[in-house]
Design a protein around this motif. Structure first.
Motif, PDB file in Angstrom:
ATOM      1  N   UNK A  13       0.817  -1.208   0.000  1.00 18.75           N
ATOM      2  CA  UNK A  13       0.000   0.000   0.000  1.00 18.75           C
ATOM      3  C   UNK A  13       0.855   1.265   0.000  1.00 18.75           C
ATOM      4  N   UNK A  37       1.918   1.990  -3.469  1.00 17.55           N
ATOM      5  CA  UNK A  37       0.801   2.552  -4.230  1.00 17.55           C
ATOM      6  C   UNK A  37       0.708   4.061  -3.989  1.00 17.55           C
ATOM      7  N   UNK A  91      -3.841   9.288   3.233  1.00 20.94           N
ATOM      8  CA  UNK A  91      -3.546   7.929   2.788  1.00 20.94           C
ATOM      9  C   UNK A  91      -2.654   7.212   3.783  1.00 20.94           C
ATOM     10  N   UNK A 124      -4.601   6.218   6.790  1.00 20.34           N
ATOM     11  CA  UNK A 124      -5.424   5.028   6.564  1.00 20.34           C
ATOM     12  C   UNK A 124      -4.558   3.774   6.583  1.00 20.34           C
ATOM     13  N   UNK A 125      -3.355   3.874   6.011  1.00 19.14           N
ATOM     14  CA  UNK A 125      -2.471   2.695   6.009  1.00 19.14           C
ATOM     15  C   UNK A 125      -2.112   2.308   7.445  1.00 19.14           C
ATOM     16  N   UNK A 181      -3.922   2.752  10.088  1.00 17.79           N
ATOM     17  CA  UNK A 181      -5.097   2.097  10.667  1.00 17.79           C
ATOM     18  C   UNK A 181      -5.253   0.672  10.113  1.00 17.79           C
ATOM     19  N   UNK A 182      -4.958   0.491   8.806  1.00 15.13           N
ATOM     20  CA  UNK A 182      -5.046  -0.847   8.221  1.00 15.13           C
ATOM     21  C   UNK A 182      -4.043  -1.774   8.899  1.00 15.13           C
ATOM     22  N   UNK A 222      -5.359  -2.789  12.270  1.00 11.18           N
ATOM     23  CA  UNK A 222      -6.506  -3.699  12.263  1.00 11.18           C
ATOM     24  C   UNK A 222      -6.165  -5.058  11.656  1.00 11.18           C
ATOM     25  N   UNK A 223      -5.388  -5.043  10.562  1.00 13.17           N
ATOM     26  CA  UNK A 223      -5.157  -6.277   9.821  1.00 13.17           C
ATOM     27  C   UNK A 223      -3.746  -6.825  10.014  1.00 13.17           C
ATOM     28  N   UNK A 275      -4.234  -8.333   3.276  1.00 11.11           N
ATOM     29  CA  UNK A 275      -5.412  -7.647   3.810  1.00 11.11           C
ATOM     30  C   UNK A 275      -6.673  -8.235   3.195  1.00 11.11           C
ATOM     31  N   UNK A 281      -7.719 -11.395   4.747  1.00  8.46           N
ATOM     32  CA  UNK A 281      -8.259 -11.235   6.101  1.00  8.46           C
ATOM     33  C   UNK A 281      -9.661 -10.634   6.087  1.00  8.46           C
ATOM     34  N   UNK A 296     -10.813  -7.804   4.225  1.00  9.14           N
ATOM     35  CA  UNK A 296     -11.023  -6.473   3.668  1.00  9.14           C
ATOM     36  C   UNK A 296     -10.846  -6.525   2.159  1.00  9.14           C
ATOM     37  N   UNK A 297     -11.898  -6.180   1.428  1.00 11.08           N
ATOM     38  CA  UNK A 297     -11.806  -6.325  -0.024  1.00 11.08           C
ATOM     39  C   UNK A 297     -11.340  -5.064  -0.708  1.00 11.08           C
TER      40      UNK A 297
END
Lengths: 118, 497
Positions: A29, A32, A93, A96-97, A99-100, A103-104, A112, A115, A117-118
């Motif tokens: 991510x 990206x 961004x 959010x990464x 937080x991802x 969580x994951x 991800x 686990x 998250x799509x």
């Protein structure tokens, strides 16, 4: 040589396409997001290039000199705004990464997805 | 115009934008909700009075900082964006009024002021996109609204929202960047950012190749933002995992604002100046619209999560709008604009009912809402009414726009009847996927663990009913949306000679 004089216009699509490639092809991510930043830098370059006047100075007028050749200030101002937008996008961004990751437990897209998250 | 009335187009954006930082400081969160709702209602009132002015034949415009038009930023309101402004401010106000409890239960308490602040920024951004007449200003407002809506979508308790938001952020940024490249190329050739000025000057450009490239970039970028099939991939998950009220707000207006910019830019700047551009535009959008209608409706048929089912249905409904616009006739554009309005009503009511179902059943999967029709008769009543409007049953708003769309398609000539057949077929598919929900809710057995739960919070049910009844109201007397849409279509098709 005119070809070399306009080389910015060749660098622009090159940067843009490598940015899009990174966004599409990379699984990580962070990579990206770097691709996105690269794309935005390409646009900054396009705007700044089109504002440049050959032999022109910075668009600051001193009292007294009336007929100075200077670059177009408008695209530069626009890009100042676009840079701020780019920074905010990158900051959000990255947030959010983070937080991802919390969580994951991963920043790899395929992990991800597995686990849930799509 | 004088006094405060002259400043209304600017106030529409300024009020929510300046309330946003204020709301962040307000504790307890009830106060934040009240301030947000007040600002949103204020914007709605401004939108109403601007619409009234437009209906009276005026064309309110505003020069930011009093700089004359092609040099400074000009705000212009005509029938096209008056309709969009009504949708944006109305959807925000209804979602806030009905959803105070729903937001309260989904967002952590200490984060609520921040959430409301992001809500106001999204509202200001969306209203700003619609009201401005400046191409770069559209980009700035687009990014304000997008960044705020990423925060809103990620704000919920569902952790699956995070990867969905990341995808939304990546695709949204690509879309905005493409739009920015297009605007840059047009600026390079014309030296102006004002849309009206641009429309005049593109015609004087001798080398049109950069303008052609710009048209491509702008169309693709905005199509990505508007979730035009097949650029819709960010939408289903973002809508599914967002907090319920955010879904109500965004589903009713976010994609439509981008679609509005796409239509405005293309009809105003490119079609009058580029030879055969209208045809290329139609050839680009029409096949995509038909694919969107058929494929997204088919996916919705097999979806088991109620929110994702409705999200896929949204992708299909965007197909109706782009289909109407791609006909390039006044009747077609009228139908497209009208469907924008009516779909917002239907989808708003449906998502409100879904939020109520989620509150009463503890989830939105079809298995979880099984038997809800008996325990929550009012909620399901509103759902069915809005569902009928989505399908296009006579007497509802959905019927009016489907009727306009059908007659525009048949009047198109050539393969028009084929398009009409697609519209009828996909309406039947909508009937099928709405029926699956109705079947589960009314005829399914209630899951054992959820017995004893009753109706949803009254505000939600009342909100859902109010919007559902608005569907019936605008279905029986559709004067307002029809007048606005046909005026808008007259303006849009009037740009081309």
């Amino acid at each position: 040589m005119e070809f070399l004089g306009l080389y910015h216009y060749l660098v622009f699509p090159l940067l843009l396409m490598s940015g899009i490639y990174a966004v599409i092809a990379k699984r990580n991510l962070f990579k990206k997001l770097i691709g996105l930043a690269l794309m935005q830098s390409a646009v900054f370059l396009l705007y700044i290039t089109m504002a440049k006047v050959e032999g022109g100075t910075g668009p600051i007028l001193k009292p007294g000199d009336a007929d100075v050749l200077y670059s177009n200030p408008l695209p530069e101002v626009l890009i100042l705004t676009a840079i701020v937008v780019g920074i905010s996008t990158a900051a959000l961004g990255l947030g959010i990464i983070v937080r991802i990751k919390e969580e994951f437990g991963s920043v790899e897209e395929d992990v991800v997805r597995e686990l849930g998250g799509r | 115009m004088n006094g405060v009335v002259a400043h209304l187009p600017a106030l529409l954006v300024v009020v929510p934008m300046l309330t946003a930082p204020l709301v962040m400081l307000l504790r307890p969160s009830g106060l934040a909700w009240a301030a947000t709702t007040a600002a949103s209602l204020c914007a709605f009132a401004i939108a109403l009075s601007l619409t009234a002015a437009v209906l009276a034949g005026e064309r309110p415009d505003y020069l930011m900082g009093s700089w004359p038009a092609p040099f400074g930023i000009e705000l212009v309101v005509d029938a096209v964006n008056a309709l969009v402004l009504l949708l944006v401010t109305g959807a925000s106000s209804v979602a806030l009024l009905a959803g105070a409890r729903s937001i309260d239960s989904q967002i952590e308490h200490e984060r609520q002021p921040l959430f409301y602040s992001a809500w106001l920024l999204a509202l200001a951004g969306l209203a700003g996109i619609a009201v401005t007449g400046d191409a770069f200003n559209i980009f700035v407002f687009m990014e304000i609204s997008s960044l705020a809506s990423y925060v809103l979508v990620a704000g919920g308790p569902d952790r699956r929202a995070l990867p969905a938001v990341f995808k939304y952020l990546v695709m949204g940024t690509i879309g905005a960047t493409f739009y920015l490249i297009g605007v840059g190329l047009v600026y390079m050739m014309t030296g102006t950012l004002n849309l009206a000025d641009m429309a005049e000057r593109v015609g004087q450009v001798s080398d049109l190749r950069p303008v052609l490239v710009a048209a491509g970039f702008i169309t693709t970028g905005l199509a990505l933002k508007a979730a035009v099939f097949p650029l819709h991939l960010w939408l289903p998950n973002a809508y599914t995992y967002a907090p319920h009220m955010v879904t109500v707000f965004l589903a009713a207006c976010a994609t439509k604002v981008s679609l509005y910019v796409l239509i405005r830019f293309d009809y105003m700047v490119f079609q009058p100046n580029l030879a055969e551009h209208g045809l290329q535009f139609a050839l680009f959008l029409m096949p995509l619209a038909i694919l969107a209608l058929i494929i997204s409706s088919a996916v919705a048929l097999f979806e088991r999560n109620l929110k994702r089912l409705l999200a896929w249905s949204s992708v299909a409904q965007i197909g109706y709008m782009t289909l109407g616009v791609s006909l390039l006739t006044t009747a077609g554009v009228t139908a497209g604009m009208l469907h924008m309005f009516n779909h917002a009503l239907a989808k708003g009511a449906l998502f409100l009912a879904v939020a109520a179902l989620a509150a009463g059943c503890g989830g939105v999967r079809l298995g979880q809402i099984s038997g809800a029709g008996r325990r929550m008769p009012w909620t399901m009543g509103a759902f069915v009414l809005a569902g009928l409007s989505l399908i296009g049953v006579p007497g509802t708003a959905g019927f009016v726009s489907k009727w306009y769309l059908l007659s525009a398609a048949i009047g198109y000539g050539g393969y028009g009847p084929l398009l009409a057949a697609v519209i009828v077929l996909t309406s039947l598919m909508a009937l099928a996927y709405i029926w699956r929900v109705v079947e589960a809710a009314y005829f399914g057995a209630a899951p054992a663990e959820s017995t004893g739960r009753g109706e949803a919070p009254p505000a939600l049910v009342v909100g859902a009913w109010a919007v559902a009844l608005a569907n019936v109201g605008f279905g029986l007397s559709p004067d307002l949306p029809v007048t606005l849409a046909s005026k808008a279509a007259g303006i849009l098709t009037g740009y081309s000679p």
